[in-house]
Motif scaffolding. Structure first.
Motif, PDB file in Angstrom:
ATOM      1  N   TYR A   1       0.826  -1.208   0.000  1.00  0.00           N
ATOM      2  CA  TYR A   1       0.000   0.000   0.000  1.00  0.00           C
ATOM      3  C   TYR A   1       0.861   1.260   0.000  1.00  0.00           C
ATOM      4  N   PHE A   2       2.098   1.124   0.434  1.00  0.00           N
ATOM      5  CA  PHE A   2       3.029   2.254   0.437  1.00  0.00           C
ATOM      6  C   PHE A   2       4.077   2.096  -0.668  1.00  0.00           C
ATOM      7  N   LYS A   3       3.786   1.214  -1.617  1.00  0.00           N
ATOM      8  CA  LYS A   3       4.655   0.986  -2.778  1.00  0.00           C
ATOM      9  C   LYS A   3       6.059   0.532  -2.382  1.00  0.00           C
ATOM     10  N   ILE A   4       6.106  -0.307  -1.349  1.00  0.00           N
ATOM     11  CA  ILE A   4       7.381  -0.826  -0.858  1.00  0.00           C
ATOM     12  C   ILE A   4       7.393  -2.340  -1.058  1.00  0.00           C
ATOM     13  N   ARG A   5       8.414  -2.818  -1.741  1.00  0.00           N
ATOM     14  CA  ARG A   5       8.603  -4.267  -1.898  1.00  0.00           C
ATOM     15  C   ARG A   5       9.443  -4.760  -0.735  1.00  0.00           C
ATOM     16  N   LEU A   6       8.804  -5.436   0.169  1.00  0.00           N
ATOM     17  CA  LEU A   6       9.477  -5.953   1.356  1.00  0.00           C
ATOM     18  C   LEU A   6       9.911  -7.401   1.142  1.00  0.00           C
ATOM     19  N   LYS A   7      11.049  -7.749   1.716  1.00  0.00           N
ATOM     20  CA  LYS A   7      11.503  -9.131   1.648  1.00  0.00           C
ATOM     21  C   LYS A   7      10.697  -9.957   2.641  1.00  0.00           C
ATOM     22  N   PRO A   8      10.159 -11.078   2.188  1.00  0.00           N
ATOM     23  CA  PRO A   8       9.540 -11.990   3.149  1.00  0.00           C
ATOM     24  C   PRO A   8      10.592 -12.467   4.150  1.00  0.00           C
ATOM     25  N   LEU A   9      10.150 -12.763   5.337  1.00  0.00           N
ATOM     26  CA  LEU A   9      11.039 -13.227   6.397  1.00  0.00           C
ATOM     27  C   LEU A   9      11.862 -14.428   5.931  1.00  0.00           C
ATOM     28  N   ASN A  10      11.244 -15.351   5.206  1.00  0.00           N
ATOM     29  CA  ASN A  10      11.957 -16.533   4.708  1.00  0.00           C
ATOM     30  C   ASN A  10      13.158 -16.140   3.846  1.00  0.00           C
ATOM     31  N   VAL A  11      12.946 -15.171   2.959  1.00  0.00           N
ATOM     32  CA  VAL A  11      14.007 -14.720   2.062  1.00  0.00           C
ATOM     33  C   VAL A  11      15.086 -13.992   2.863  1.00  0.00           C
ATOM     34  N   TRP A  12      14.662 -13.145   3.809  1.00  0.00           N
ATOM     35  CA  TRP A  12      15.618 -12.410   4.636  1.00  0.00           C
ATOM     36  C   TRP A  12      16.526 -13.358   5.411  1.00  0.00           C
ATOM     37  N   LEU A  13      15.957 -14.408   6.011  1.00  0.00           N
ATOM     38  CA  LEU A  13      16.776 -15.373   6.763  1.00  0.00           C
ATOM     39  C   LEU A  13      17.796 -16.053   5.849  1.00  0.00           C
ATOM     40  N   SER A  14      17.365 -16.403   4.661  1.00  0.00           N
ATOM     41  CA  SER A  14      18.259 -17.044   3.705  1.00  0.00           C
ATOM     42  C   SER A  14      19.357 -16.086   3.251  1.00  0.00           C
ATOM     43  N   ASP A  15      18.965 -14.852   2.922  1.00  0.00           N
ATOM     44  CA  ASP A  15      19.935 -13.860   2.451  1.00  0.00           C
ATOM     45  C   ASP A  15      20.899 -13.426   3.553  1.00  0.00           C
ATOM     46  N   THR A  16      20.382 -13.215   4.751  1.00  0.00           N
ATOM     47  CA  THR A  16      21.188 -12.677   5.849  1.00  0.00           C
ATOM     48  C   THR A  16      22.081 -13.730   6.493  1.00  0.00           C
ATOM     49  N   TYR A  17      21.526 -14.912   6.724  1.00  0.00           N
ATOM     50  CA  TYR A  17      22.247 -15.942   7.476  1.00  0.00           C
ATOM     51  C   TYR A  17      22.636 -17.160   6.647  1.00  0.00           C
ATOM     52  N   GLY A  18      22.217 -17.195   5.396  1.00  0.00           N
ATOM     53  CA  GLY A  18      22.486 -18.376   4.583  1.00  0.00           C
ATOM     54  C   GLY A  18      21.683 -19.585   5.032  1.00  0.00           C
ATOM     55  N   SER A  19      20.584 -19.337   5.721  1.00  0.00           N
ATOM     56  CA  SER A  19      19.747 -20.419   6.239  1.00  0.00           C
ATOM     57  C   SER A  19      19.109 -21.191   5.096  1.00  0.00           C
ATOM     58  N   LYS A  20      18.948 -22.465   5.312  1.00  0.00           N
ATOM     59  CA  LYS A  20      18.347 -23.355   4.312  1.00  0.00           C
ATOM     60  C   LYS A  20      17.058 -23.947   4.881  1.00  0.00           C
ATOM     61  N   GLY A  21      16.092 -24.155   3.984  1.00  0.00           N
ATOM     62  CA  GLY A  21      14.857 -24.810   4.391  1.00  0.00           C
ATOM     63  C   GLY A  21      13.719 -24.477   3.455  1.00  0.00           C
ATOM     64  N   ASP A  22      12.688 -25.301   3.525  1.00  0.00           N
ATOM     65  CA  ASP A  22      11.526 -25.138   2.654  1.00  0.00           C
ATOM     66  C   ASP A  22      10.450 -24.257   3.265  1.00  0.00           C
ATOM     67  N   ASN A  23      10.571 -23.956   4.550  1.00  0.00           N
ATOM     68  CA  ASN A  23       9.566 -23.146   5.241  1.00  0.00           C
ATOM     69  C   ASN A  23      10.236 -22.413   6.391  1.00  0.00           C
ATOM     70  N   LEU A  24       9.493 -21.547   7.053  1.00  0.00           N
ATOM     71  CA  LEU A  24      10.071 -20.733   8.117  1.00  0.00           C
ATOM     72  C   LEU A  24      10.604 -21.589   9.269  1.00  0.00           C
ATOM     73  N   TYR A  25       9.894 -22.609   9.631  1.00  0.00           N
ATOM     74  CA  TYR A  25      10.350 -23.483  10.712  1.00  0.00           C
ATOM     75  C   TYR A  25      11.729 -24.055  10.395  1.00  0.00           C
ATOM     76  N   ASP A  26      11.882 -24.623   9.209  1.00  0.00           N
ATOM     77  CA  ASP A  26      13.175 -25.192   8.819  1.00  0.00           C
ATOM     78  C   ASP A  26      14.263 -24.122   8.768  1.00  0.00           C
ATOM     79  N   LEU A  27      13.925 -22.960   8.205  1.00  0.00           N
ATOM     80  CA  LEU A  27      14.908 -21.879   8.110  1.00  0.00           C
ATOM     81  C   LEU A  27      15.391 -21.438   9.492  1.00  0.00           C
ATOM     82  N   LEU A  28      14.457 -21.243  10.424  1.00  0.00           N
ATOM     83  CA  LEU A  28      14.840 -20.827  11.773  1.00  0.00           C
ATOM     84  C   LEU A  28      15.706 -21.878  12.452  1.00  0.00           C
TER      85      LEU A  28
END
Length: 174
Positions: free
Chosen positions: A59-86
């Motif tokens: 609504y504010f014309k901002i493309r936000l990274k989903p948490l799943n993508v952020w965890l992967s990009d920031t920490y190199g986390s692997k997984g198919d869902n948020l639980y696995d990524l965390l």
């Protein structure tokens, strides 16, 4: 300002798991916040909460990274869902959960994270039912009016503006 505020991953990762672990906290049981404190069901809830955050950003014309993508990009986390990524985020392995409900994970991240999301959504005329319900439940359990006490549009200096004026203000200043 909006990009930074809406990229508050702490508002997604902290209040709900803290609330859902209230029994552990009040009974004095120590636990790891991200590993023991976030079960598959809680992670699924957080994904829905994160989806509302991303929707608000649109609504504010901002493309936000989903948490799943952020965890992967920031920490190199692997997984198919948020639980696995965390559970595959090495940096989160030993972080303990709160030992009191008067902890920044629930107080600060609700008042300065979730509550502004609610106010911004109302300004846009959209509902964030999961965010609003979570915020209200936290307020009831803490016996405080989180909507009134939390960061609102007056605090942000944008209460009298419509969405387009807010966009102009955060892009161009006064």
């Amino acid at each position: 300002m909006l990009y930074t505020s809406l990229n508050n991953y702490g508002a997604i990762l902290h209040p709900a798991p803290t609330l859902f672990n209230i029994g552990r906290i009040e009974n004095g049981h120590s636990y790891t916040h991200y590993i023991e404190g976030i079960t598959p069901s809680i992670a699924n809830f957080l994904e829905k909460l994160d989806y509302e955050r991303i929707t608000l950003g649109k609504y504010f014309k901002i493309r936000l990274k989903p948490l799943n993508v952020w965890l992967s990009d920031t920490y190199g986390s692997k997984g198919d869902n948020l639980y696995d990524l965390l559970h595959n985020t090495h940096a989160y392995r030993k972080i303990l959960g709160p030992d009191t409900l008067q902890h920044r994970y629930i107080i600060e991240d609700t008042l300065n994270g979730l509550v502004p999301f609610v106010h911004l959504a109302r300004k846009c005329g959209i509902g964030l039912p999961i965010t609003e319900n979570l915020t209200n439940l936290i307020g009831h359990l803490l016996n405080i009016d989180v909507i009134s006490l939390g960061r609102d549009l007056n605090d942000m200096g944008i209460a009298s503006m419509d969405v387009n004026q807010i966009l102009d203000y955060v892009t161009n200043g006064d």
